[in-house]
Design a protein around this motif. Sequence first.
Motif, PDB file in Angstrom:
ATOM      1  N   HIS A 219     -17.886  23.512  20.589  1.00  0.00           N
ATOM      2  CA  HIS A 219     -18.963  22.919  19.800  1.00  0.00           C
ATOM      3  C   HIS A 219     -18.337  21.857  18.906  1.00  0.00           C
ATOM      4  O   HIS A 219     -17.237  22.050  18.375  1.00  0.00           O
ATOM      5  CB  HIS A 219     -19.646  23.965  18.917  1.00  0.00           C
ATOM      6  CG  HIS A 219     -20.212  25.133  19.662  1.00  0.00           C
ATOM      7  ND1 HIS A 219     -21.401  25.073  20.347  1.00  0.00           N
ATOM      8  CD2 HIS A 219     -19.744  26.403  19.813  1.00  0.00           C
ATOM      9  CE1 HIS A 219     -21.655  26.253  20.901  1.00  0.00           C
ATOM     10  NE2 HIS A 219     -20.663  27.076  20.588  1.00  0.00           N
ATOM     11  N   TYR A 220     -19.034  20.735  18.709  1.00  0.00           N
ATOM     12  CA  TYR A 220     -18.550  19.670  17.824  1.00  0.00           C
ATOM     13  C   TYR A 220     -19.543  19.519  16.673  1.00  0.00           C
ATOM     14  O   TYR A 220     -20.708  19.164  16.877  1.00  0.00           O
ATOM     15  CB  TYR A 220     -18.406  18.357  18.587  1.00  0.00           C
ATOM     16  CG  TYR A 220     -17.356  18.416  19.671  1.00  0.00           C
ATOM     17  CD1 TYR A 220     -16.009  18.245  19.375  1.00  0.00           C
ATOM     18  CD2 TYR A 220     -17.708  18.673  20.994  1.00  0.00           C
ATOM     19  CE1 TYR A 220     -15.035  18.320  20.364  1.00  0.00           C
ATOM     20  CE2 TYR A 220     -16.751  18.749  21.994  1.00  0.00           C
ATOM     21  CZ  TYR A 220     -15.408  18.567  21.672  1.00  0.00           C
ATOM     22  OH  TYR A 220     -14.461  18.652  22.655  1.00  0.00           O
ATOM     23  N   ILE A 221     -19.064  19.790  15.460  1.00  0.00           N
ATOM     24  CA  ILE A 221     -19.919  19.768  14.265  1.00  0.00           C
ATOM     25  C   ILE A 221     -19.253  18.869  13.223  1.00  0.00           C
ATOM     26  O   ILE A 221     -18.383  19.317  12.458  1.00  0.00           O
ATOM     27  CB  ILE A 221     -20.132  21.188  13.687  1.00  0.00           C
ATOM     28  CG1 ILE A 221     -20.557  22.171  14.791  1.00  0.00           C
ATOM     29  CG2 ILE A 221     -21.145  21.134  12.559  1.00  0.00           C
ATOM     30  CD1 ILE A 221     -21.920  21.874  15.389  1.00  0.00           C
ATOM     31  N   PRO A 222     -19.633  17.580  13.161  1.00  0.00           N
ATOM     32  CA  PRO A 222     -18.900  16.610  12.331  1.00  0.00           C
ATOM     33  C   PRO A 222     -19.332  16.555  10.867  1.00  0.00           C
ATOM     34  O   PRO A 222     -19.581  15.489  10.312  1.00  0.00           O
ATOM     35  CB  PRO A 222     -19.200  15.289  13.043  1.00  0.00           C
ATOM     36  CG  PRO A 222     -20.580  15.473  13.572  1.00  0.00           C
ATOM     37  CD  PRO A 222     -20.680  16.921  13.964  1.00  0.00           C
ATOM     38  N   ALA A 223     -19.428  17.697  10.218  1.00  0.00           N
ATOM     39  CA  ALA A 223     -19.717  17.758   8.785  1.00  0.00           C
ATOM     40  C   ALA A 223     -19.054  19.026   8.258  1.00  0.00           C
ATOM     41  O   ALA A 223     -19.233  20.114   8.839  1.00  0.00           O
ATOM     42  CB  ALA A 223     -21.214  17.778   8.519  1.00  0.00           C
ATOM     43  N   SER A 224     -18.282  18.902   7.186  1.00  0.00           N
ATOM     44  CA  SER A 224     -17.430  19.995   6.741  1.00  0.00           C
ATOM     45  C   SER A 224     -18.204  21.272   6.429  1.00  0.00           C
ATOM     46  O   SER A 224     -17.872  22.357   6.918  1.00  0.00           O
ATOM     47  CB  SER A 224     -16.626  19.550   5.514  1.00  0.00           C
ATOM     48  OG  SER A 224     -15.708  20.551   5.140  1.00  0.00           O
ATOM     49  N   GLU A 225     -19.246  21.173   5.616  1.00  0.00           N
ATOM     50  CA  GLU A 225     -19.998  22.377   5.249  1.00  0.00           C
ATOM     51  C   GLU A 225     -20.747  22.944   6.453  1.00  0.00           C
ATOM     52  O   GLU A 225     -20.847  24.169   6.613  1.00  0.00           O
ATOM     53  CB  GLU A 225     -20.962  22.059   4.106  1.00  0.00           C
ATOM     54  CG  GLU A 225     -20.235  21.735   2.800  1.00  0.00           C
ATOM     55  CD  GLU A 225     -21.189  21.442   1.668  1.00  0.00           C
ATOM     56  OE1 GLU A 225     -22.416  21.401   1.921  1.00  0.00           O
ATOM     57  OE2 GLU A 225     -20.715  21.247   0.533  1.00  0.00           O
ATOM     58  N   ASP A 226     -21.279  22.081   7.301  1.00  0.00           N
ATOM     59  CA  ASP A 226     -21.973  22.559   8.498  1.00  0.00           C
ATOM     60  C   ASP A 226     -20.995  23.190   9.481  1.00  0.00           C
ATOM     61  O   ASP A 226     -21.341  24.142  10.188  1.00  0.00           O
ATOM     62  CB  ASP A 226     -22.715  21.401   9.176  1.00  0.00           C
ATOM     63  CG  ASP A 226     -23.879  20.890   8.327  1.00  0.00           C
ATOM     64  OD1 ASP A 226     -24.379  21.663   7.497  1.00  0.00           O
ATOM     65  OD2 ASP A 226     -24.261  19.720   8.493  1.00  0.00           O
ATOM     66  N   PHE A 227     -19.781  22.646   9.538  1.00  0.00           N
ATOM     67  CA  PHE A 227     -18.734  23.247  10.375  1.00  0.00           C
ATOM     68  C   PHE A 227     -18.507  24.697   9.949  1.00  0.00           C
ATOM     69  O   PHE A 227     -18.511  25.620  10.779  1.00  0.00           O
ATOM     70  CB  PHE A 227     -17.452  22.431  10.236  1.00  0.00           C
ATOM     71  CG  PHE A 227     -16.276  22.972  11.001  1.00  0.00           C
ATOM     72  CD1 PHE A 227     -15.921  22.431  12.230  1.00  0.00           C
ATOM     73  CD2 PHE A 227     -15.500  24.006  10.491  1.00  0.00           C
ATOM     74  CE1 PHE A 227     -14.826  22.919  12.934  1.00  0.00           C
ATOM     75  CE2 PHE A 227     -14.413  24.506  11.190  1.00  0.00           C
ATOM     76  CZ  PHE A 227     -14.073  23.961  12.413  1.00  0.00           C
ATOM     77  N   ALA A 228     -18.290  24.905   8.644  1.00  0.00           N
ATOM     78  CA  ALA A 228     -18.038  26.262   8.146  1.00  0.00           C
ATOM     79  C   ALA A 228     -19.227  27.175   8.419  1.00  0.00           C
ATOM     80  O   ALA A 228     -19.065  28.347   8.783  1.00  0.00           O
ATOM     81  CB  ALA A 228     -17.733  26.211   6.644  1.00  0.00           C
ATOM     82  N   ARG A 229     -20.447  26.662   8.272  1.00  0.00           N
ATOM     83  CA  ARG A 229     -21.641  27.475   8.510  1.00  0.00           C
ATOM     84  C   ARG A 229     -21.784  27.814   9.991  1.00  0.00           C
ATOM     85  O   ARG A 229     -22.217  28.919  10.345  1.00  0.00           O
ATOM     86  CB  ARG A 229     -22.883  26.734   8.015  1.00  0.00           C
ATOM     87  CG  ARG A 229     -24.178  27.502   8.226  1.00  0.00           C
ATOM     88  CD  ARG A 229     -25.312  26.951   7.416  1.00  0.00           C
ATOM     89  NE  ARG A 229     -26.590  27.547   7.786  1.00  0.00           N
ATOM     90  CZ  ARG A 229     -26.969  28.764   7.460  1.00  0.00           C
ATOM     91  NH1 ARG A 229     -26.174  29.524   6.735  1.00  0.00           N
ATOM     92  NH2 ARG A 229     -28.143  29.247   7.837  1.00  0.00           N
ATOM     93  N   THR A 230     -21.403  26.895  10.870  1.00  0.00           N
ATOM     94  CA  THR A 230     -21.474  27.157  12.305  1.00  0.00           C
ATOM     95  C   THR A 230     -20.572  28.322  12.686  1.00  0.00           C
ATOM     96  O   THR A 230     -20.938  29.179  13.502  1.00  0.00           O
ATOM     97  CB  THR A 230     -21.083  25.898  13.093  1.00  0.00           C
ATOM     98  OG1 THR A 230     -21.968  24.830  12.749  1.00  0.00           O
ATOM     99  CG2 THR A 230     -21.156  26.131  14.587  1.00  0.00           C
TER     100      THR A 230
END
Length: 297
Positions: A219-230
Amino acid sequence: MPFQFEHLRTLTTLVDEGTFEAAARRLHVTASAVSQRVRSMEQGTGKVLVQRTNPVRTTAAGDVVLRYARQVLLLDADTAAELRPDSGDGRVSVPLAVNADSLSTWFLDALADLPAETGTVFEIHREDEEHTTSLLRSGTVMAAVTSNPEAVQGCTVAGLGAMRYRAVCSPEFDARHLGGRADPELLPQAPVVNFDRRDDLQDRFVRESTGRDPAGPRHYIPASEDFARTVLLGFGWGVVPERQCAAEIGAGRLVELAPEHPVDVRLYWQRWNLRSPALDRISEVVRAGAATRLHAF
């Protein structure tokens, strides 16, 4: 070759705004006037400075002139601030390059310690810590948080500290994919979360832990807080900044995969080697903030 002050301001505005029309609106002139000023600079240097793309891009020669232009504007603002401290004439926009994780966890807190009366405004360029120095070289930014300890030409470099990461996953993810025992040996085939296609922290962790290359779904999640939430939601495992996951680990909402092996990324502060009160103050608060929020190395 002498440059007119307004021409230098026009070049920086054009690069910042991206188009001749947008630069013209900001400068309260016509797009034709912007074009004429840039063309005059190109005739004076005998080199093309700007590629007429959308957005515009500077050439190698343009990078050199852009750095010079930003330095002149910064010194002009510093001088105005010293001569007329209460006039507001010394307000300067300082472009900085910062990696997303630093931006989300400690960098803004550090900048907040800058006295409000300095009148500094910021343009933050979010870029991977391994690539922020390219923005310094091009003259796009005046200073950067970077993982590169080698000073860019015309810059100074100082160590900030190590940003610590933890390899984690949700308990449900552990039960489904890692045998319910957070087994790193099962990571190569497990779904993983990456920040973007240049993010190699997870791949490095797998190789160092297992000696194998990762081959699981990504999965590619290019936002720091959203990355952690993912990661918290169980989409995959990931290497998350310690400041973003310590509370969840303590509460049992995340499982740490290798508690004895945190991932440390050394960060450095590179800035133009230019005597500037504004840039000096920014550097001071960034270094002080890093000293209390990063791990020493």
